[in-house]
Design a protein around this motif. Structure first.
Motif, PDB file in Angstrom:
ATOM      1  N   ARG A   1      -6.726  -8.709  -5.218  1.00 27.91           N
ATOM      2  CA  ARG A   1      -5.954  -7.699  -6.193  1.00 27.91           C
ATOM      3  C   ARG A   1      -4.595  -7.980  -6.290  1.00 27.91           C
ATOM      4  O   ARG A   1      -4.139  -7.737  -7.503  1.00 27.91           O
ATOM      5  CB  ARG A   1      -5.863  -6.068  -5.779  1.00 27.91           C
ATOM      6  CG  ARG A   1      -7.575  -5.737  -5.754  1.00 27.91           C
ATOM      7  CD  ARG A   1      -7.575  -4.330  -5.408  1.00 27.91           C
ATOM      8  NE  ARG A   1      -8.921  -3.860  -5.085  1.00 27.91           N
ATOM      9  CZ  ARG A   1      -9.201  -3.039  -4.062  1.00 27.91           C
ATOM     10  NH1 ARG A   1      -8.294  -2.663  -3.211  1.00 27.91           N
ATOM     11  NH2 ARG A   1     -10.468  -2.553  -3.934  1.00 27.91           N
TER      12      ARG A   1
ATOM     13  N   LYS B   1      -6.267  -2.375 -10.682  1.00 31.38           N
ATOM     14  CA  LYS B   1      -5.886  -1.200  -9.851  1.00 31.38           C
ATOM     15  C   LYS B   1      -6.864  -0.273 -10.046  1.00 31.38           C
ATOM     16  O   LYS B   1      -7.233   0.363 -11.113  1.00 31.38           O
ATOM     17  CB  LYS B   1      -4.531  -0.692 -10.899  1.00 31.38           C
ATOM     18  CG  LYS B   1      -3.273  -1.606 -10.685  1.00 31.38           C
ATOM     19  CD  LYS B   1      -2.248  -1.204 -11.306  1.00 31.38           C
ATOM     20  CE  LYS B   1      -0.992  -2.140 -11.173  1.00 31.38           C
ATOM     21  NZ  LYS B   1       0.057  -1.482 -12.070  1.00 31.38           N
TER      22      LYS B   1
ATOM     23  N   THR C   1      -3.183  -0.837  -6.826  1.00 35.74           N
ATOM     24  CA  THR C   1      -4.083  -1.707  -6.121  1.00 35.74           C
ATOM     25  C   THR C   1      -4.741  -1.312  -4.948  1.00 35.74           C
ATOM     26  O   THR C   1      -5.781  -1.686  -4.531  1.00 35.74           O
ATOM     27  CB  THR C   1      -3.513  -3.047  -6.287  1.00 35.74           C
ATOM     28  OG1 THR C   1      -2.154  -3.056  -5.505  1.00 35.74           O
ATOM     29  CG2 THR C   1      -3.016  -3.891  -7.553  1.00 35.74           C
TER      30      THR C   1
END
Length: 305
Positions: free
Chosen positions: A45, A51, A63
């Protein structure tokens, strides 16, 4: 023979399968290895900026679930990290650690050019622009250049007169939040900075540093005209007026001029008849400290001459 062949091929297949599984837990961008696929997904991420965790109060996205938990402390006002020295509370561990450096004096970030030390990495980055000559922020009013945006924002308030930070106790306003925090210690009487020599406490780190020079005898500010040394820059500036004959403080009543504010204030008591110095023995009042000292000799029996 077939058994031996099986024994040789079996481990090879197993090893290949293990290697393949391990590669699946390697980040394809930076090749960092992870022990499980969940850790890898969380790591990815950083690059995808995905997110998936949303705050139920303000809808802000994060995230990681850990970041969301930390963020929720803003709404709940939960501050689990407490300074044992001054009692100040923090909602983030990183802020708590940075604060503790005020008390410990720890400066872990070092400039590789001039060896100057800093408490925060951000302060080091700002400092490095002095060496690189980088000045990227310009004031639109006077065209003064600054090393970082924060300095420019504070400077612009000089032109706008904006002072957005207000003391809730006395309504005094400030253009910097840090100045307001320092001011609040007047009301709370908080003095978190302690002299290691005489245990005297101070409400500002700068005042402690100035005080420490009493013990060390350090006088880093030098007059270029007579070589006299001073512990404070303000004292040097005031001294320079002797050489320049500058007298910026003017009495509006009798037009007498003074080269320092303290002398000007003492002079004004002549006109106002204000008496701020009180004898603790007979309650008599005086407009100058020197006059009080002379008066005290009446009580002590000390001869004037």
């Amino acid at each position: 023979m077939s058994d031996n062949k099986f024994d040789q091929s079996g481990p090879s297949k197993t090893r290949m399968k293990s290697d393949t599984g391990q590669n699946k837990r390697n980040c394809l961008v930076c090749d960092t290895k992870f022990s499980n696929i969940g850790q890898l997904n969380r790591h990815m991420r950083i690059y995808t900026r995905e997110k998936t965790f949303m705050c139920g109060v303000c809808d802000k996205m994060f995230t990681h679930s850990g970041y969301l938990k930390q963020h929720m402390r803003i709404h709940t006002e939960d501050k689990p990290f407490k300074c044992e020295v001054c009692g100040q509370m923090f909602n983030y561990n990183v802020n708590f650690k940075e604060h503790m450096r005020i008390h410990t004096g720890e400066t872990p970030f070092k400039c590789e050019v001039c060896d100057k030390m800093f408490m925060r990495s951000g302060h080091l980055k700002q400092h490095m622009r002095i060496h690189t000559g980088e000045k990227t922020f310009e004031c639109d009013v006077c065209y003064k250049i600054f090393y970082h945006s924060g300095a420019l924002k504070r400077h612009v308030m000089i032109h706008t007169g904006e002072k957005p930070f207000k003391c809730e106790v006395c309504d005094k306003v400030f253009n910097r939040n840090g100045d307001l925090k320092q001011h609040m210690r007047i009301h709370t009487r908080e003095k978190p900075f302690k002299c290691e020599v005489c245990d005297k406490m101070f409400n500002h780190n700068g005042n402690l540093k100035l005080h420490t020079r009493i013990h060390t005898g350090e006088k880093p500010f030098k007059c270029e005209m007579c070589d006299k040394l001073f512990a404070q820059n303000g004292a040097l500036k005031q001294h320079m007026r002797i050489h320049t004959d500058e007298k910026p403080f003017k009495c509006e009543i009798c037009d007498q001029m003074f080269n320092c504010n303290a002398n000007f204030k003492r002079h004004m008591r002549i006109h106002t008849e204000e008496k701020t110095y009180k004898c603790k023995l007979c309650d008599r009042m005086f407009n100058h400290k020197g006059n009080l000292k002379l008066h005290m000799r009446i009580h002590t029996g000390e001869k004037l001459f």
